[in-house]
Design an enzyme around this catalytic site. Structure first.
Site, PDB file in Angstrom:
ATOM      1  N   HIS A 215      12.033 -15.573 105.772  1.00  0.00           N
ATOM      2  CA  HIS A 215      10.992 -15.329 105.651  1.00  0.00           C
ATOM      3  C   HIS A 215      10.486 -14.406 104.364  1.00  0.00           C
ATOM      4  O   HIS A 215      11.445 -13.274 104.389  1.00  0.00           O
ATOM      5  CB  HIS A 215      10.166 -14.898 107.007  1.00  0.00           C
ATOM      6  CG  HIS A 215       9.729 -15.945 107.719  1.00  0.00           C
ATOM      7  ND1 HIS A 215       9.068 -17.214 107.364  1.00  0.00           N
ATOM      8  CD2 HIS A 215      10.240 -16.457 108.994  1.00  0.00           C
ATOM      9  CE1 HIS A 215       8.842 -17.798 108.235  1.00  0.00           C
ATOM     10  NE2 HIS A 215       9.735 -17.482 109.402  1.00  0.00           N
TER      11      HIS A 215
ATOM     12  N   CYS B  94      24.229 -41.074 113.112  1.00  0.00           N
ATOM     13  CA  CYS B  94      24.616 -41.572 114.383  1.00  0.00           C
ATOM     14  C   CYS B  94      24.908 -40.738 115.334  1.00  0.00           C
ATOM     15  O   CYS B  94      24.948 -41.127 116.632  1.00  0.00           O
ATOM     16  CB  CYS B  94      25.697 -42.467 114.076  1.00  0.00           C
ATOM     17  SG  CYS B  94      27.493 -41.737 114.170  1.00  0.00           S
TER      18      CYS B  94
HETATM   19  C1  LIG Z   1      10.886 -22.125 117.581  1.00  0.00           C
HETATM   20  C2  LIG Z   1      11.393 -20.822 116.793  1.00  0.00           C
HETATM   21  C3  LIG Z   1      11.409 -20.952 115.295  1.00  0.00           C
HETATM   22  C4  LIG Z   1      11.892 -19.773 114.607  1.00  0.00           C
HETATM   23  N1  LIG Z   1      11.908 -19.720 113.261  1.00  0.00           N
HETATM   24  C5  LIG Z   1      12.481 -18.668 112.626  1.00  0.00           C
HETATM   25  C6  LIG Z   1      12.333 -18.857 111.127  1.00  0.00           C
HETATM   26  O1  LIG Z   1      12.358 -19.688 110.479  1.00  0.00           O
HETATM   27  N2  LIG Z   1      13.063 -17.474 110.629  1.00  0.00           N
HETATM   28  C7  LIG Z   1      13.189 -16.504 111.128  1.00  0.00           C
HETATM   29  O2  LIG Z   1      13.640 -15.411 110.682  1.00  0.00           O
HETATM   30  N3  LIG Z   1      13.269 -16.384 112.632  1.00  0.00           N
HETATM   31  C8  LIG Z   1      12.905 -17.725 113.208  1.00  0.00           C
HETATM   32  N4  LIG Z   1      12.704 -17.447 114.792  1.00  0.00           N
HETATM   33  C9  LIG Z   1      13.147 -16.266 115.252  1.00  0.00           C
HETATM   34  C10 LIG Z   1      14.678 -16.139 115.609  1.00  0.00           C
HETATM   35  O3  LIG Z   1      15.126 -17.510 115.809  1.00  0.00           O
HETATM   36  C11 LIG Z   1      15.022 -15.274 116.424  1.00  0.00           C
HETATM   37  O4  LIG Z   1      14.181 -14.124 116.207  1.00  0.00           O
HETATM   38  C12 LIG Z   1      16.499 -14.879 116.737  1.00  0.00           C
HETATM   39  O5  LIG Z   1      17.108 -15.914 116.867  1.00  0.00           O
HETATM   40  C13 LIG Z   1      16.479 -14.023 117.759  1.00  0.00           C
HETATM   41  O6  LIG Z   1      18.004 -13.868 117.935  1.00  0.00           O
HETATM   42  P1  LIG Z   1      18.482 -12.935 119.207  1.00  0.00           P
HETATM   43  O7  LIG Z   1      19.890 -12.840 118.876  1.00  0.00           O
HETATM   44  O8  LIG Z   1      17.887 -11.998 119.678  1.00  0.00           O
HETATM   45  O9  LIG Z   1      18.363 -14.218 120.356  1.00  0.00           O
HETATM   46  P2  LIG Z   1      19.204 -15.405 120.995  1.00  0.00           P
HETATM   47  O10 LIG Z   1      19.690 -16.102 119.877  1.00  0.00           O
HETATM   48  O11 LIG Z   1      18.443 -16.014 121.909  1.00  0.00           O
HETATM   49  O12 LIG Z   1      20.445 -14.863 121.569  1.00  0.00           O
HETATM   50  C14 LIG Z   1      20.542 -14.081 123.040  1.00  0.00           C
HETATM   51  C15 LIG Z   1      21.816 -14.396 123.331  1.00  0.00           C
HETATM   52  O13 LIG Z   1      21.856 -13.776 124.615  1.00  0.00           O
HETATM   53  C16 LIG Z   1      22.629 -14.213 125.437  1.00  0.00           C
HETATM   54  N5  LIG Z   1      22.366 -13.842 126.785  1.00  0.00           N
HETATM   55  C17 LIG Z   1      21.585 -13.724 127.521  1.00  0.00           C
HETATM   56  N6  LIG Z   1      21.490 -13.213 128.674  1.00  0.00           N
HETATM   57  C18 LIG Z   1      22.635 -12.855 128.735  1.00  0.00           C
HETATM   58  C19 LIG Z   1      23.683 -12.302 129.649  1.00  0.00           C
HETATM   59  N7  LIG Z   1      23.108 -11.864 130.929  1.00  0.00           N
HETATM   60  N8  LIG Z   1      24.861 -12.076 129.591  1.00  0.00           N
HETATM   61  C20 LIG Z   1      25.447 -12.623 128.610  1.00  0.00           C
HETATM   62  N9  LIG Z   1      24.858 -13.001 127.454  1.00  0.00           N
HETATM   63  C21 LIG Z   1      23.562 -13.229 127.534  1.00  0.00           C
HETATM   64  C22 LIG Z   1      22.251 -15.722 125.426  1.00  0.00           C
HETATM   65  O14 LIG Z   1      23.190 -16.799 125.582  1.00  0.00           O
HETATM   66  C23 LIG Z   1      22.114 -15.747 123.800  1.00  0.00           C
HETATM   67  O15 LIG Z   1      22.940 -16.334 123.105  1.00  0.00           O
HETATM   68  C24 LIG Z   1      12.301 -18.638 115.337  1.00  0.00           C
HETATM   69  C25 LIG Z   1      12.219 -18.661 116.757  1.00  0.00           C
HETATM   70  C26 LIG Z   1      11.877 -19.841 117.424  1.00  0.00           C
HETATM   71  C27 LIG Z   1      12.036 -19.845 118.810  1.00  0.00           C
END
Ligand SMILES: Cc1cc2nc3c(=O)[nH]c(=O)nc-3n(C[C@H](O)[C@H](O)[C@H](O)COP(=O)(O)OP(=O)(O)OC[C@H]3O[C@@H](n4cnc5c(N)ncnc54)[C@H](O)[C@@H]3O)c2cc1C
Ligand SMILES: Cc1cc2nc3c(=O)[nH]c(=O)nc-3n(C[C@H](O)[C@H](O)[C@H](O)COP(=O)(O)OP(=O)(O)OC[C@H]3O[C@@H](n4cnc5c(N)ncnc54)[C@H](O)[C@@H]3O)c2cc1C
Lengths: 422, 488
Positions: free
Chosen positions: B51, B444
């Protein structure tokens, strides 16, 4: 890069590829090579270990592997070359083919090409089934390959969506392997597979068939746990309140086949959106000169017998094409300009060939849209009926063929094939 | 028990970006991830957009990290050979009222420091996007696309090369603060660490509540997508967004080209109760499709090859039509616990900037000394299908498994599948293969390659057929053999 030239290159070594190659060879072509990405010849047949192949063609009841074996032996005997584990990556209008196998990258120049790539199964997303995305959802053909070729059991409590032949056959196959078949779900009011398969695969094993039903939800975080089925109305929309939950670990999808034509499209061949296969003329020639199509990549056939017969004609046409090219004969003789387009009219879903470029007796293949006890088939040209026939017990699952005579007088611009109501 | 300096809970893009940033220093870092691979949560199911920062509120952390992150992406992509394309984004207006809104967006963007914003219309617009129906558009040149799962995987794999330990299929079940360290209990044993970084996405509140009373709530909000076949990729040149409706609290159904040449339609936006409920629904599929069709009238349902959903981790409850900012800070009640809360969009974009912020927080309690031998580059992963004939021929000569195509849709070779399965994370599910080399990702959806990948898993990696999984620890694919094999 390995450069090669060949008279006829056949893409795909299933029954269509084999039959077309054999007939091309029989017509006197020197070098015919079949390319197939699998490590075996015979296409999908080696995984179809049930019987029911070749009855119409030979009167013998064979299994898929037996039928394939027969054709592979014939092909080898007559001198067709089989090059397996070789994937065709692309070809072009000049009939230059790019291929790859473990010896390297090939550039093959062919005088004629026969397309026989078969088809692909539709997936969950082609029919847009919502819900979770757990493991345990397979297309029926993949499940068939897993069980019959790779000795892998995909699941134990199985629901099947779609009553196409592959789905029906897999219901019985899994039952025989001790799985629990919870039912076959079909959205239409009638089964879409061959009637004999409904009897032999479901009725004989007391497997329930849920007609006018579809899947409305899939539940399962890791592995599939539950599927919800619902009744549908006349517009095929689910009726709320009719939901039934079925606990299962496996869902097989038999929701239709798509002719495999990625290669054809990249090359620039025109594809009929109704059949999913290339637009062809009476000689199975596609919109690229010297490229012919047969088998399931042309249209999804109901059984292998008619498929092989048509494929032989495609092989012969390819042979003729080479002959005319070599002898510099007027190409108009055979593969001329299209002067007739065939149009599916009322009650008809498609007609093959889509184009005609030759006078004489022409075979038309078509499918009806709905089953019917008695219908009146009519072929007309310029609003004038040139052929009529009563058809008994038509069914979309069964392909129809008619022979018509095309003369200067009868054929003007387009032929419409239709069913007259009443 | 081994004591780590830093334990990161969660191997999403945020946890992996932090791991990579910290791997530059002489400390011991572990990442604990409950999925069978990294990118098991929101990080694999999003739009993949880098973004620009026009959509985040002024002066917010979201805006700051987004704009900073955006600027870091090109360098990151160069270092890590990450797919990245600056295709730009067009916010389209359908009427005069919306044209005014474009002006507002542009102004917020300028205040957030976004460069190159321009409102275009008429022939210029038609020339740029001939298939789109609209009257005017805000052109945002600094928006790009990447592959979110691959970004996460590459960040994680590069951290491993630099000494970070990743533990997969390990769920943090409890967290205790002892005098000057944390005790982390997982199903794969207990660990000790001086600092804990809570990058667990949707579970961020659950982790906090293991150790203190949380003063915030998480509201999961599902976004569904449809994926269109590659045949449709030529319809648009840039990302196409509608003007966001503030009351909807999200950017609206947009159309995003992917790096691989598919089109994404979506996401929808729907608050849900169960944060694990990633199902897709007929209702949303229909809405997404019809809204997308309003933007590009010529798309057809036949083009759909896949559907999926991702869950946003929102701190704002339904009905509050206001952005709630990220929380990136050390807990006041529990020193040493660094929380990343509410990392919703633009979290992917913000990840590299957030990682630096977190590393600064860590440096306040642990001295961070640069490693002499930090390996910042990762090797180019060129695909067989992208190589020249000469390159292909040379590879096949070296190792003939390059000449065996196992994925017919994406032309992925056996050598590439073997390489994908030999990953340093030791992730060995079907999805791990798919996300690393694309086998099974085409039209596929695995119809052809499933059997080949199983064979490779069995033959080259000695996996037992019963233990082969689709994606998560409990997603087994098969029930064993049908019959006893000869020689068994
Ligand atoms: C529909 C959608 C569209 C989006 N589009 C964009 C975009 O276009 N551009 C952009 O910049 N951002 C976008 N985002 C935001 C972006 O995807 C997220 O902000 C980002 O992926 C968050 O990453 P994270 O590592 O915090 O979360 P996550 O990827 O959810 O990682 C958290 C991890 O923690 C693990 N976990 C949780 N609890 C435990 C536990 N107790 N023990 C061990 N492991 C655990 C989970 O398994 C998971 O793998 C979008 C989000 C969504 C939902
Ligand atoms: C489950 C099932 C049950 C059936 N039961 C019966 C029955 O009882 N009786 C009956 O008569 N018929 C039956 N059929 C139908 C019959 O098997 C098919 O009609 C027939 O196999 C189709 O032949 P084909 O040569 O067109 O395609 P295929 O057999 O699919 O062969 C196509 C070949 O082309 C190859 N190929 C494709 N693209 C490329 C490429 N780019 N490069 C290299 N190679 C390529 C493929 O690997 C494949 O080997 C059944 C089919 C199925 C699936």
């Amino acid at each position: 890069m390995i450069e090669k030239s060949v008279d006829i290159a056949v893409i795909g070594g299933g029954p269509a590829g084999l039959a077309s190659a054999i007939s091309a060879k029989e017509s006197g072509v020197k070098e015919v090579i079949i390319f197939d990405r699998n490590s075996w010849s015979g296409g999908i047949l080696p995984q179809c270990i049930h019987d029911g192949f070749g009855v119409e063609e030979t009167g013998l009841l064979m299994t898929g592997p037996e039928y394939a074996e027969k054709y592979i032996k014939m092909a080898e005997k007559i001198g067709v070359k089989l090059l397996n584990e070789t994937t065709i990556i692309s070809f072009n209008k000049k009939r230059e083919i790019n291929a790859v196998n473990k010896n390297g990258i090939y550039k093959i120049k062919a005088k004629a090409i026969v397309l026989a790539m078969g088809c692909r199964e539709k997936t969950r997303w082609n029919v847009m089934i919502p819900g979770d995305r757990p493991s345990g959802i397979y297309t029926a053909g993949v499940a068939q390959a897993l069980i019959n070729l790779y000795n892998i059991l995909p699941g134990r409590n199985v629901l099947i969506l779609g009553s196409g032949d592959v789905g029906l056959i897999m219901a019985r196959r899994l039952k025989l392997e001790g799985a629990n078949i919870l039912g076959v779900v079909e959205i239409l009011p009638y089964p879409s597979g061959l009637p004999r398969n409904v009897v032999q695969c479901l009725d004989d094993y007391d497997i329930p068939l849920f007609l006018k039903h579809t899947i409305t939800s899939i539940v399962g975080k890791g592995r599939l746990k539950q599927v919800t089925i619902s009744q549908v109305n006349e517009n095929l929309r689910p009726i709320s309140g009719t939901e039934k939950r079925i606990e299962c670990d496996t869902l097989l999808l038999s929701v239709g086949l798509n002719p495999e034509n990625e290669l054809s499209k990249v090359a620039g061949i025109k594809v009929d959106t109704r059949t999913g296969g290339p637009i062809v003329n009476q000689d199975f020639e596609t919109t690229i000169s010297g490229v012919f199509a047969c088998g399931n990549c042309l249209q999804v056939y109901d059984n292998v017998d008619i498929l092989s017969l048509d494929a032989k004609k495609a092989g012969e046409s390819a042979a003729k094409f080479i002959y005319y090219q070599k002898n510099k004969k007027n190409i108009q003789l055979n593969m001329g300009q299209t002067f007739l387009n065939n149009i599916p009219g009322n009650g008809i879903s498609y007609v093959i060939p889509q184009r005609i470029s030759k006078f004489g007796d022409i075979q038309l293949t078509f499918r009806v849209k709905k089953p019917n006890e008695l219908s009146n088939l009519c072929v007309s040209s310029n609003e004038k009926t040139i052929f009529e026939k009563e058809l008994l017990c038509v069914n979309p699952a069964i392909m129809n063929k008619i022979n018509i005579s095309i003369t200067k007088e009868t054929a003007i611009k387009s032929l419409e094939v239709k069913l007259n109501d009443g | 028990m081994f004591n780590f300096h830093v334990a990161i809970i969660g191997g999403g893009v945020i946890g992996s970006a932090i791991a990579r940033e910290l791997s530059k220093y002489k400390i011991n870092v572990i990442v604990i991830e409950m999925g069978s691979d990294v990118a098991s949560g929101a990080s694999k199911a999003n739009s993949g957009v880098v973004h620009s920062g026009i959509n985040s509120a002024e002066f917010s952390l979201k805006a700051r990290f987004c704009v900073e992150g955006n600027k870091m992406f090109q360098h990151l992509a160069d270092e890590l050979n990450l797919p990245l394309k600056w295709i730009g984004k067009l916010v389209i207006a359908k009427n005069d009222e919306e044209i005014n809104k474009l002006e507002c967006l542009k102004n917020v963007g300028i205040k957030n420091g976004v460069k190159g914003l321009k409102i275009i219309g008429g022939t210029e617009l038609k020339k740029q996007e001939p298939h789109i129906s609209c009257v005017s558009g805000l052109w945002v040149p600094t928006a790009g696309i990447t592959l979110p799962y691959q970004l996460t995987i590459i960040l994680a794999e590069n951290s491993i090369e630099n000494g970070v330990k990743f533990l997969l299929e390990a769920k943090v079940k409890d967290l205790k603060k002892k005098n000057d360290y944390f005790l982390i209990e997982t199903n794969k044993g207990n660990f000790q660490s001086d600092i804990v970084i809570n990058a667990s996405g949707l579970n961020c509140r659950e982790i906090v509540s293991m150790i203190e009373e949380p003063d915030f709530n998480v509201y999961p909000c599902r976004g569904e997508y449809l994926v269109l076949d590659k045949n449709y990729s030529s319809l648009i040149n840039s990302m196409i967004y509608p003007v966001p409706v503030v009351e909807h609290g999200f950017l609206g159904i947009h159309i995003t080209p992917t790096i691989e040449g598919n089109l994404l339609l979506g996401p929808s936006s729907e608050y849900i109760n169960n944060p694990n409920d990633k199902k897709t629904t007929k209702e949303k599929m229909n809405i997404i499709f019809s809204e997308a069709k309003e933007i590009i009238p010529i798309i057809s349902k036949k083009a759909v090859i896949n559907a999926y959903a991702g869950i946003r981790c929102k701190l704002s409850p339904p009905g509050l039509y206001k952005q709630v900012d990220y929380i990136v800070e050390e807990s006041k009640k529990t020193p040493g616990l660094i929380n990343l809360l509410g990392i919703e969009s633009p979290g992917l974009t913000a990840a590299p900037a957030i990682a630096i912020e977190v590393s600064n927080i860590v440096s306040k309690s642990i001295e961070l000394k640069q490693k002499n031998k930090f390996k910042s580059k990762s090797n180019k992963r060129k695909r067989f299908s992208e190589m020249s004939t000469e390159e292909q021929s040379a590879l096949i000569k070296e190792d003939n498994s390059w000449g065996r195509i196992v994925c017919r849709c994406e032309h992925v070779t056996e050598a590439e599948v073997i390489k994908a399965l030999s990953n340093p994370l030791e992730a060995k599910t079907f999805s791990s293969v798919k996300y690393r080399c694309r086998a099974g990702m085409g039209r596929c959806q695995g119809g052809f390659c499933t059997q080949h990948i199983v064979r490779i898993m069995e033959k080259n990696f000695n996996l037992d057929i019963k233990n082969i999984k689709l994606k998560s620890p409990d997603s087994k694919l098969f029930y064993g053999r049908v019959r006893v094999e000869k020689g068994d």
